[in-house]
Structure formats: structure tokens, C-alpha cells
Scaffold this motif. Structure first.
Motif, PDB file in Angstrom:
ATOM      1  N   ASN A 243       0.807  -1.214   0.000  1.00  0.00           N
ATOM      2  CA  ASN A 243       0.000   0.000   0.000  1.00  0.00           C
ATOM      3  C   ASN A 243       0.840   1.264   0.000  1.00  0.00           C
ATOM      4  N   TYR A 245       3.265   1.725  -2.050  1.00  0.00           N
ATOM      5  CA  TYR A 245       3.894   1.729  -3.376  1.00  0.00           C
ATOM      6  C   TYR A 245       5.263   1.072  -3.372  1.00  0.00           C
ATOM      7  N   TYR A 247       6.583  -1.850  -3.979  1.00  0.00           N
ATOM      8  CA  TYR A 247       6.265  -3.194  -4.444  1.00  0.00           C
ATOM      9  C   TYR A 247       7.436  -4.138  -4.323  1.00  0.00           C
TER      10      TYR A 247
ATOM     11  N   ASN B 128      -1.750  -6.641 -17.166  1.00  0.00           N
ATOM     12  CA  ASN B 128      -0.391  -6.609 -17.693  1.00  0.00           C
ATOM     13  C   ASN B 128       0.471  -7.717 -17.107  1.00  0.00           C
ATOM     14  N   TYR B 144     -10.106  -8.954 -10.741  1.00  0.00           N
ATOM     15  CA  TYR B 144     -11.233  -8.101 -10.375  1.00  0.00           C
ATOM     16  C   TYR B 144     -12.570  -8.593 -10.890  1.00  0.00           C
ATOM     17  N   GLY B 226     -12.823  -8.042  -7.173  1.00  0.00           N
ATOM     18  CA  GLY B 226     -13.165  -6.684  -7.551  1.00  0.00           C
ATOM     19  C   GLY B 226     -13.887  -5.923  -6.451  1.00  0.00           C
ATOM     20  N   ASN B 227     -14.472  -6.670  -5.523  1.00  0.00           N
ATOM     21  CA  ASN B 227     -15.167  -6.054  -4.392  1.00  0.00           C
ATOM     22  C   ASN B 227     -16.342  -5.185  -4.787  1.00  0.00           C
ATOM     23  N   LEU B 228     -16.892  -5.438  -5.955  1.00  0.00           N
ATOM     24  CA  LEU B 228     -18.075  -4.682  -6.333  1.00  0.00           C
ATOM     25  C   LEU B 228     -19.285  -5.337  -5.682  1.00  0.00           C
TER      26      LEU B 228
ATOM     27  N   LEU C 190     -13.940  -1.788  -6.610  1.00  0.00           N
ATOM     28  CA  LEU C 190     -13.958  -0.949  -5.414  1.00  0.00           C
ATOM     29  C   LEU C 190     -12.915  -1.465  -4.436  1.00  0.00           C
ATOM     30  N   ASP C 191     -11.817  -0.738  -4.296  1.00  0.00           N
ATOM     31  CA  ASP C 191     -10.854  -1.140  -3.280  1.00  0.00           C
ATOM     32  C   ASP C 191     -11.307  -0.661  -1.917  1.00  0.00           C
ATOM     33  N   THR C 192     -10.706  -1.227  -0.887  1.00  0.00           N
ATOM     34  CA  THR C 192     -11.169  -0.857   0.445  1.00  0.00           C
ATOM     35  C   THR C 192     -10.597   0.468   0.902  1.00  0.00           C
ATOM     36  N   ARG C 195      -5.439   4.089  -0.928  1.00  0.00           N
ATOM     37  CA  ARG C 195      -4.184   3.577  -1.457  1.00  0.00           C
ATOM     38  C   ARG C 195      -4.418   2.401  -2.399  1.00  0.00           C
ATOM     39  N   THR C 198      -5.410   3.684  -5.747  1.00  0.00           N
ATOM     40  CA  THR C 198      -4.301   4.273  -6.492  1.00  0.00           C
ATOM     41  C   THR C 198      -3.444   3.173  -7.087  1.00  0.00           C
ATOM     42  N   THR C 199      -3.229   2.116  -6.318  1.00  0.00           N
ATOM     43  CA  THR C 199      -2.459   0.986  -6.834  1.00  0.00           C
ATOM     44  C   THR C 199      -3.156   0.352  -8.033  1.00  0.00           C
ATOM     45  N   THR C 200      -4.465   0.158  -7.890  1.00  0.00           N
ATOM     46  CA  THR C 200      -5.221  -0.441  -8.989  1.00  0.00           C
ATOM     47  C   THR C 200      -5.075   0.389 -10.252  1.00  0.00           C
ATOM     48  N   GLN C 203      -0.729   1.054 -10.829  1.00  0.00           N
ATOM     49  CA  GLN C 203       0.147  -0.094 -10.980  1.00  0.00           C
ATOM     50  C   GLN C 203      -0.476  -1.172 -11.847  1.00  0.00           C
ATOM     51  N   ARG C 204      -1.760  -1.395 -11.654  1.00  0.00           N
ATOM     52  CA  ARG C 204      -2.415  -2.479 -12.376  1.00  0.00           C
ATOM     53  C   ARG C 204      -2.946  -2.042 -13.717  1.00  0.00           C
ATOM     54  N   GLY C 205      -2.961  -0.741 -13.944  1.00  0.00           N
ATOM     55  CA  GLY C 205      -3.423  -0.265 -15.243  1.00  0.00           C
ATOM     56  C   GLY C 205      -4.914  -0.400 -15.471  1.00  0.00           C
ATOM     57  N   ILE C 206      -5.694  -0.435 -14.388  1.00  0.00           N
ATOM     58  CA  ILE C 206      -7.138  -0.543 -14.557  1.00  0.00           C
ATOM     59  C   ILE C 206      -7.749   0.847 -14.540  1.00  0.00           C
ATOM     60  N   GLU C 216      -3.016  12.467  -2.646  1.00  0.00           N
ATOM     61  CA  GLU C 216      -2.738  11.144  -3.194  1.00  0.00           C
ATOM     62  C   GLU C 216      -2.330  11.247  -4.655  1.00  0.00           C
ATOM     63  N   ALA C 220       1.094  10.033  -6.189  1.00  0.00           N
ATOM     64  CA  ALA C 220       1.134   9.015  -7.241  1.00  0.00           C
ATOM     65  C   ALA C 220       2.029   9.486  -8.383  1.00  0.00           C
ATOM     66  N   GLN C 224       4.928   7.118  -8.901  1.00  0.00           N
ATOM     67  CA  GLN C 224       4.605   6.178  -9.964  1.00  0.00           C
ATOM     68  C   GLN C 224       5.048   6.654 -11.333  1.00  0.00           C
TER      69      GLN C 224
END
Lengths: 285, 280, 333
Positions: A243, A245, A247, B128, B144, B226-228, C190-192, C195, C198-200, C203-206, C216, C220, C224
Motif C-alpha cells: 500500500n 507503493y 512493491y 499486464n 477483479y 473486484g469487491n463490487l 472498489l478497493d477498500t 491507497r 491508487t495501486t489499482t 500499478q495495475r493499469g485498470i 494522493e 502518485a 509512480q
């Protein structure tokens, strides 16, 4: 392979089938097991060895490692002692309710880790049963080491017992009864007759129990309080780094736990290989 | 410790000593660490009463989360049953180089911490990632989505079926198969009507174990789900969300439901094992 | 290690100075994105206190979703101070008797030493041409935001979107609701926590746009890669006020009230305000804000109290069980 179909023994499968099945099995295992493992190490070392070393030397990582080790050092022996006691009671005696007892012992195994943490908050949290009393006496359970240990004990509760109960049941009572009839005391019988018979089962159980204890995440996450450098175990520290960053650092710490997993597996395999015959003999399966 | 004086024995369970001590310690430890805290969980929802309890469970979001957790676990257990049977068969019946390593690695999900598995899987299956990238070129998204949940739960439950089947396969004598072959059955017929039924109890046991393990899983799923709400939100996460809303009763209610279903599964499991033991 | 070092240092200094130097430990329970901020603040406060009083102050940090942290404190997490994302989360602790009811008036500016707002983080080049709130619901746009049930920042985002639609020409409660509903239909995950989102995104490109705290978003960019993302400021957003308070019951038990109160007052000093600005939190101090004007574009900032009243009402209406957010996610959408 030069088998022709007609010369196959009746319980053998066709060589092409064999190859195909092996390939599919390996592909499945590769995709689901090997790749994630490789990912951990790949991500960890993507910045080189120095980065990994730095991540592990960092103060919060060190205290996370320490906390994880202490937690396991308390939880595992306690659960091992319990496992031995429970299997002694279940395997060597007959009493009503034995089946229920075994089911209850198995119960933590199928309780969600989140629930495993929640229940201790319900009992020891400030809004819980003993919260006020604990506060008055300045005793910290939740959000401190004792809470983490309790949650870990719960989650790894059945590991040793599950390994030993069938083993000791299989082994029966004759040897112990013989020893007792020859005048040995209870402890003496246990130490010199039972223990040597169960030592491999006990070791397996302890190995698995330890691996789970060091790696538990969900339950500890609920009771930990996430205080950096104080109540973060290694899995929680990994999440915290992730969290933040960081990684590479997260995967670096994760790779330590992955190494622990590999060591556990290797130990188990080595034991099986070297003492396989002994184990088969005591297993009576 | 001398053998217990018969003073407090209500019946004589055995000639061996240590019954009182071992059972006493067992019950104490079990009660203090497992039963009493679980009781706290079971009692908590009642502060909102039976109707409140029902309301929590009737809520569509809760129903969805439970369906997802149980549904994905079921699918994962099914996958593990099929492939677990295959892997166990291959490990027991065939020889190939590196078999010992493969055998050892089957236990990886037991030994690897769930959080580590979680971040590894989510990295691997992200758009990716090594597996996610080629998949997404074919329009399949894993991370997700509920599919990601299934993948994580398959990982978690993988060793159960294999490890339950292996000892049985090892034990299984080939006589029955050979007899069937002598009587003119094809290999496939033999497999289907002789081997498979003999394996069925252990297969079901392994599948039930994998299922029970997967239902409550949190650490490895939370990074890839995904937690949706209503789509990809697993029940344990919903428990945490309710906790953080200060809806402790609601969180406990969901916990109780999951506990009850797990308990029933366990009982079934133990019955299955008793049945398969009786069949031997 | 920290404790050993502090102990040795204390011993050395108490020999060097004639005053009795104590070792004080505080616990600051904070919300998700403030890790970097409080690392810097804690170091500054510790040396400041050391210089003034000679004691060694160690401040331990805990971070997590604002709601989760609030719950943890009421469950017994022994916080000396809480620095959370929104007043409701501190009110919840106060409701359990751990914080005095007048907590928000004890410190200046509603007990909020710094503010923030909600901005958009987009991919470099802004391919979807996101300029303002309505662009978020353009067909095909994927929006990343955390779960309002667990994240404080997500609640501010929700309210910002609502406020925008409410204040738009011809806006009313129904239109606002429709807009927010449409917005969340564009959210794939939906992240909890802030942070996690932001990672999603980074970093994950979503996703195509991240709704995030201003600080934030800047962080980032820094961490990043500023070459991959850019910040888009909508013409109007909400003034997010993350408040702070001592936890009365705990500080009285620990005898750390004076240090804790000093710690929170420290957040308003020029030195701390500079640190906050450097971490992209909008300082209350007008002079400091002016000197960092380049980092903090002036946009219309909706006032929460004006539009939504108080947090009890807002929480109950929008985020509580069966509130507006739950209704948006009714399946069969």
C-alpha cells in the motif's frame, strides 16, 4: 517407448495417454502453483539483491519478522501440546461424544480467518465482554501481541491434532497397554512407547502448523491494529508495503515467507524420503 | 503421574492412565480458545433479534456475497476435484523425471501465506501480468472479476483432493482392475466402473475439504477480487465492511451463517469418512 | 531497536543536561494516505519537543481506512490522537465516550489543520479528454474510486459528485442521485482504501480516471511516474476537511495529554504547515498556502456543512446500511 497396445498389461494405460495426462497435470500445476511462486521471486529481485537486502534490514521489517517469530514460537508449541493431549484422549480411550469432540476440534479449520479475528474482538475488545475489565487493569489483549497470538492459535488449532488423531487411532492401544501392565507409569509409557511412534506425525503437524502460523493474514489483520513497527506481522507488513507503493520491498518480504514455505515442503519431503518405510510401518494405512 | 484413582471415573474408558488429564486439558483448551469466542459470535446477532437477523440475511448484497463465496468455492472445488484426481493418478501410477519435486510442490498452498499468494496471483492475472496479458487479448479478464475469485480459491484448495486421494490410490490393489480386464472390460470401462467408484468417497472428502477451506478464504482473494457489491464482493469482506460501519451485529450474523454452513459441511465430511472407513 | 536507541539517548542526555528527560510514546491512529505526511511531521515534532522540553517523543503510527480505524479505536486500539478523514469517524468514537463531545471546537478551523479536495488522475495525454464531472460518465469511461463504506476519501468523492450535480444549473436531489448512480456504474472495482485504488489505477493499469485525494494524486505522480499520469482539476470540487483530536480517555490514562495536545497544536505551526504543503495537503495558514499557490490551483470548493448539513445526517442518508450508496448497488442495475 516401444510398447504396442496388445502388450500392455491390463492395468497400464496407453503410453500416449500417459504422456498426455502427465502433460496436462504438469500444466495445471505449473499455472496454478509454480507461476505464482516464480512471480514472487521475480518481482522481489527485479531491482537486484541490494534492494531485497535493504527491504529486509529496514526497522519495520525487522520488527515484523520478530513479531512473526514470537507469535509462532508461542502458538505452535501450545497447539502441539494440545494436539498430543487431544489425540491421546481420543485415540486411547472410549467415551461418549468422541465424534462430536473431533468435529469441534476440526471447527476452526473451516471458519473464515476474518471471523477468527472477529470473535476475539467480540470477547476482548473494549465493546466486548471483558473489555472494561481489561481496560481497568491495563491489560492489553486486542491490538497487541496476546490478541495476535490468540488469533493465530485459533487458526492453526487443528493442525497437529488432525495429523495425530488418525495416526494414534491406527496404532491402537496394545503397545501402551502392554507397557502399563508391565508397570510403567503414564508419563513413562507416553515418553517411551507413544512418542517414538508418533514422532513423524507430530513433526508433520508442527511443520504445517508453523507455516500457517507465520503466514496467517486475515485473522491477524482484524486484531492487529496495524501499528507500524509494533503490531505488524510479516504478512501485514507485506500489505503495508504494497500500500505504500513499495512493491519490490513487499515482494522481498513475501519471498522470505515463500522461502519458508519451500523449506517446509523440502523438510517434509526429506523426512518422507529418508524415513518413508518407518512412516509406512507406523501408519498402518 | 500415577494412574488415576478410579474415584471420579464414571465408566472405565480404558486401562491406560491419563484420561482425566488429557481430556481435561483438551476440553479446557478447546473451550477457552475456540468455543467461548465462537459463542460470542453466535450470541452477538441476537441483540438485533430474530427479525433483525433475518433482515440482514435477506439483504440482497449479503445474499450475493454469500452466493459468490459459496458459489466460487464450489466451482473451485469442482476444478480441483477433476484436476486433483488427475494429478493424484499421475503421481501414483506413473513415473517421470522430477516426480518427487512435483509431489512436494503440491503442498505449496498449505505452506505459502495467503497474503503472499494474493499479491502473486493478482500480479500474475492482472491485465499486464504474465497470464493476464495473453488472456485479455482473447477478451478474458480474470483480475477483479468473479473469475479471479475462482482462480484464487482453486489455488487454495488444490492440495486437498490430491492429498486425500494419494494414500487411497497407493493402497488400492490392482487386483480388481486386473480381474475386470480378464473378464473382457476395456481400460476405460475398468476405470469407470471399478476404479472410480472405489475412489469416490475419498474424492468427495477431498472436494468437501477444499470447499470448506475456500469458503472463508480472505487473504488470497482480497487482492484479486473486484469487491463490487453484488458482483465480486466476497462474504468475508462484507463482514469487515459491516464491522467498520459499526454494524457488529450484522457482521456477526453473516459470520454465524458461514459458521453454521461450515459446521454442517464438517459433519458431512466426518460422516463421509466414517462411511468410507466402513466400506473398506 | 527504536526503544533501545531512545533509551540510550535519554540516558546520555540526562547525563548531559541536568533536567530529567522522559521517554514518551504516543500512538497516532490515522487514515490511509497520510503515511508520508506523518513520517515527516513526527520527526519534526520530536526534535521540536526535544529542544523545548528535553524529552524523547516517539510517535507510533497506524494507518488504514478511516472508518476501520475509527472502529479499531472504539474496540480498544490505544490511540492518543486520531487524525482521520472526516468528522463522522471521530464523532463515532466520541459517541462511545472516548472523546469529549466538544472535540471539534477545541482546535482552530473545526479541528482541521489542513484540508484537501478531490481531483481526477488520468493517463498522460488525457485520452478521454476528462475536464469536468460530466466527463466521468461518458460512455466507455472507467472510473476508479474506493468503497465509500470503508474509505473516507471515497465518501468525499461521492459527496463531491453529488454536490456538483446539485449545484449544476437545473440541479436537484433527483438529478444528483441519477448522476452519482451513473458514476458508480462506471466503476469496475472498489478497493477498500484510497491507497488500494491508487495501486489499482497506477500499478495495475485498470481504469481511465482515478477519483482521488489531491495529495494522493500528487504522491502518485511522484512515486509512480509523472510521465504516465497527469492531474486534472475539475472547475469545482468539495472542500474535504480531515479533522484531528486527542482521545481523552486514553491520554488521561497514559498521562500524555499535554504532549498529545501539543502535538496537535504543532500541526498548525508554520513549520508543520510547510511540511503539510510539501506533502500536498492544503495548509490552513494563508501565507503558506500563498507561497505554494502553484501546487494548489484555485477551484470552487463546495462547503460540506452548507450543502449536507452535518455528518450524522450525511452518513445516515448516503453511506449507512440501506442508504443511497446501497441503493445504487442494488443488483439488477
Amino acid at each position: 517407448m516401444t510398447h504396442r497396445a496388445e502388450t500392455l498389461r491390463p492395468t497400464e494405460d496407453h503410453p500416449l495417454l500417459r504422456v498426455a495426462l502427465i502433460a496436462v497435470a504438469l500444466a495445471f500445476l505449473g499455472a496454478f502453483l509454480v507461476l505464482p511462486l516464480v512471480t514472487v521471486f521475480h518481482e522481489a529481485f527485479s531491482d537486484g539483491l541490494a534492494a531485497v537486502w535493504a527491504a529486509l534490514r529496514e526497522a519495520d521489517a525487522q520488527s515484523a519478522i520478530g513479531l512473526t517469530l514470537i507469535t509462532a514460537a508461542i502458538a505452535v508449541p501450545l497447539n502441539a501440546a494440545f494436539g498430543v493431549a487431544a489425540s491421546w484422549a481420543v485415540a486411547k480411550f472410549d467415551f461418549p461424544g468422541k465424534g462430536l469432540l473431533v468435529t469441534l476440534i476440526d471447527l476452526p479449520f473451516s471458519v473464515s480467518p476474518v471471523v477468527s479475528g472477529l470473535i476475539y474482538v467480540l470477547v476482548f475488545g473494549l465493546q466486548g465482554w471483558f473489555g472494561d475489565w481489561l481496560r481497568q487493569h491495563d491489560v492489553k489483549i486486542i491490538f497487541a501481541l496476546p490478541g495476535i497470538v490468540l488469533a493465530t492459535i485459533f487458526v492453526t488449532f487443528p493442525f497437529v491434532a488432525r495429523e495425530l488423531i488418525p495416526l494414534m487411532t491406527d496404532q491402537g492401544r496394545e503397545e501402551e497397554e502392554a507397557a502399563v501392565s508391565l508397570g510403567a507409569s503414564g508419563w513413562s509409557t507416553f515418553r517411551r512407547v507413544t512418542l517414538p511412534n508418533i514422532k513423524w506425525g507430530l513433526l508433520y503437524g508442527v511443520l504445517l502448523c508453523n507455516a500457517r502460523a507465520m503466514g496467517e493474514f486475515g485473522a491477524v489483520s482484524v486484531v492487529s491494529g496495524h501499528i507500524r513497527g509494533l503490531t505488524d506481522t510479516m504478512p501485514l507488513h507485506i500489505e503495508a508495503l504494497y500500500n505504500d507503493y513499495q512493491y519490490v520491498a513487499a515482494f522481498a518480504v513475501a519471498s522470505v515467507l515463500a522461502c519458508l514455505a519451500l523449506v517446509t515442503l523440502t523438510l517434509k519431503s526429506v523426512l518422507e524420503w529418508r524415513y518413508g518405510d518407518e512412516i509406512a510401518a507406523v501408519h498402518h494405512h | 503421574m500415577a494412574a488415576l484413582a478410579p474415584a471420579r471415573r464414571w465408566r472405565n474408558p480404558s486401562a491406560l492412565p491419563g484420561f482425566g488429564l488429557s481430556l481435561g486439558f483438551t476440553l479446557f483448551y478447546l473451550s477457552a480458545l475456540v468455543l467461548v469466542p465462537l459463542a460470542a459470535l453466535v450470541i452477538r446477532p441476537w441483540e438485533i433479534g430474530w427479525s433483525g437477523f433475518r433482515e440482514v440475511l435477506a439483504d440482497a448484497r449479503v445474499v450475493h456475497a454469500l452466493l459468490l463465496s459459496f458459489g466460487a468455492s464450489f466451482i473451485a472445488a469442482a476444478i480441483n476435484t477433476a484436476f486433483g484426481l488427475l494429478v493424484a493418478w499421475v503421481l501414483v501410477r506413473y513415473r517421470f523425471p522430477g516426480k518427487n519435486v512435483v509431489d512436494a510442490i503440491v503442498d505449496l498452498p498449505f505452506a505459502l501465506p495467503t497474503a503472499v499468494a494474493g499479491i502473486a496471483l493478482s500480479t500474475l492475472y492482472a491485465r499486464n501480468g504474465w497470464i493476464g496479458a495473453p488472456l485479455s487479448e482473447h477478451g478474458i479478464t480474470v483480475a477483479y472479476t468473479p473469475l479471479g475469485v475462482v482462480v484464487a480459491l482453486t489455488f487454495i484448495g488444490l492440495p486437498f483432493v490430491v492429498r486425500t486421494l494419494q494414500p487411497v490410490l497407493v493402497e488400492m490393489s490392482r487386483e480388481a482392475e486386473e480381474a475386470a480386464a480378464t473378464l473382457g472390460a476395456t481400460r476405460f470401462q475398468t476405470l469407470r466402473r471399478v476404479v472410480f467408484p472405489a475412489l469416490l468417497p475419498s474424492l468427495l472428502t477431498g472436494a468437501a475439504l477444499a470447499f470448506a477451506r475456500a469458503v472463508g478464504e480472505y487473504g488470497s482473494v482480497i487482492f484479486i477480487a473486484g469487491n463490487l457489491p453484488g458482483i465480486s464482493e466476497i462474504a468475508p469482506l462484507l463482514i469487515i465492511i459491516k464491522l467498520n460501519e459499526n454494524d457488529v451485529a450484522g457482521a456477526s450474523a453473516i459470520g454465524v451463517v458461514m459458521l453454521a454452513i461450515s459446521f454442517v459441511m464438517l459433519l458431512t465430511l466426518n460422516l463421509l469418512q466414517a462411511w468410507s472407513a466402513a466400506r473398506k | 531497536m527504536k526503544r533501545l536507541f531512545s533509551a540510550v539517548l535519554a540516558a546520555f542526555l540526562s547525563a548531559a543536561t541536568s533536567a530529567q528527560a522522559a521517554d514518551i510514546t504516543l500512538l497516532n491512529v490515522s487514515y490511509d494516505p497520510t503515511r508520508e505526511l506523518y513520517k515527516a511531521i513526527n520527526a519534526a515534532f520530536a526534535s521540536d519537543w526535544k529542544a523545548k522540553h528535553g524529552d524523547n517523543v516517539t510517535i507510533n503510527q497506524s494507518h488504514g481506512g478511516s472508518g476501520a480505524q475509527s472502529r479499531a479505536v472504539t474496540d480498544g486500539l490505544d490511540a492518543d490522537v486520531v487524525t482521520l478523514a472526516l468528522a463522522y469517524d471521530i464523532d463515532a468514537i466520541s459517541a462511545k465516550g472516548l472523546i469529549a463531545k466538544n472535540w471539534q471546537t477545541r482546535l482552530p478551523d473545526n479541528a482541521t489543520p489542513y484540508t484537501s479536495t478531490i481531483v481526477f488522475l488520468v493517463r498522460k495525454g488525457n485520452p478521454w479528454k476528462i475536464k469536468d464531472w460530466p466527463d466521468l460518465v461518458k460512455p466507455g469511461v472507467q472510473v476508479i474510486t474506493p468503497n465509500p463504506k470503508t474509505s473516507g476519501g471515497a465518501r468525499w468523492s461521492f459527496l463531491a459528485a453529488w454536490a456538483y450535480a446539485l449545484k449544476a444549473p437545473g440541479g436537484n436531489a433527483d438529478k444528483a442521485r441519477a448522476f452519482v448512480q451513473a458514476l458508480y456504474r462506471h466503476v469496475p472495482v472498489l478497493d477498500t482504501g484510497a491507497r488500494g485504488s491508487t495501486t489499482t489505477f497506477a500499478q495495475r493499469g485498470i481504469g481511465d480516471v482515478l477519483l482521488s485525494w489531491e495529495n494522493e494524486a500528487h504522491l502518485a505522480l511522484k512515486e509512480q511516474g509523472g510521465d504516465q499520469f497527469q492531474i486534472v482539476y475539475p472547475p469545482a470540487s468539495i472542500l474535504a476537511e480531515p479533522p484531528v483530536s486527542v482521545v481523552d480517555k486514553n491520554v488521561d490514562r497514559h498521562n500524555t495529554r499535554s504532549v498529545s495536545e501539543a502535538y496537535l497544536s504543532f500541526l498548525y505551526t508554520k513549520q508543520a504547515q510547510e511540511i503539510e504543503a510539501a506533502n500536498f495537503y492544503r495548509p490552513r495558514d494563508a501565507a503558506v498556502l500563498a507561497s505554494h499557490a502553484a501546487d494548489f490551483p484555485r477551484i470552487t470548493l463546495y462547503n460540506f456543512a452548507e450543502i449536507f448539513g452535518d455528518w450524522q445526517k450525511a452518513q445516515a442518508t448516503y453511506f449507512a446500511d440501506k442508504g443511497v450508496f446501497d441503493q445504487i448497488y442494488k443488483p439488477g442495475q
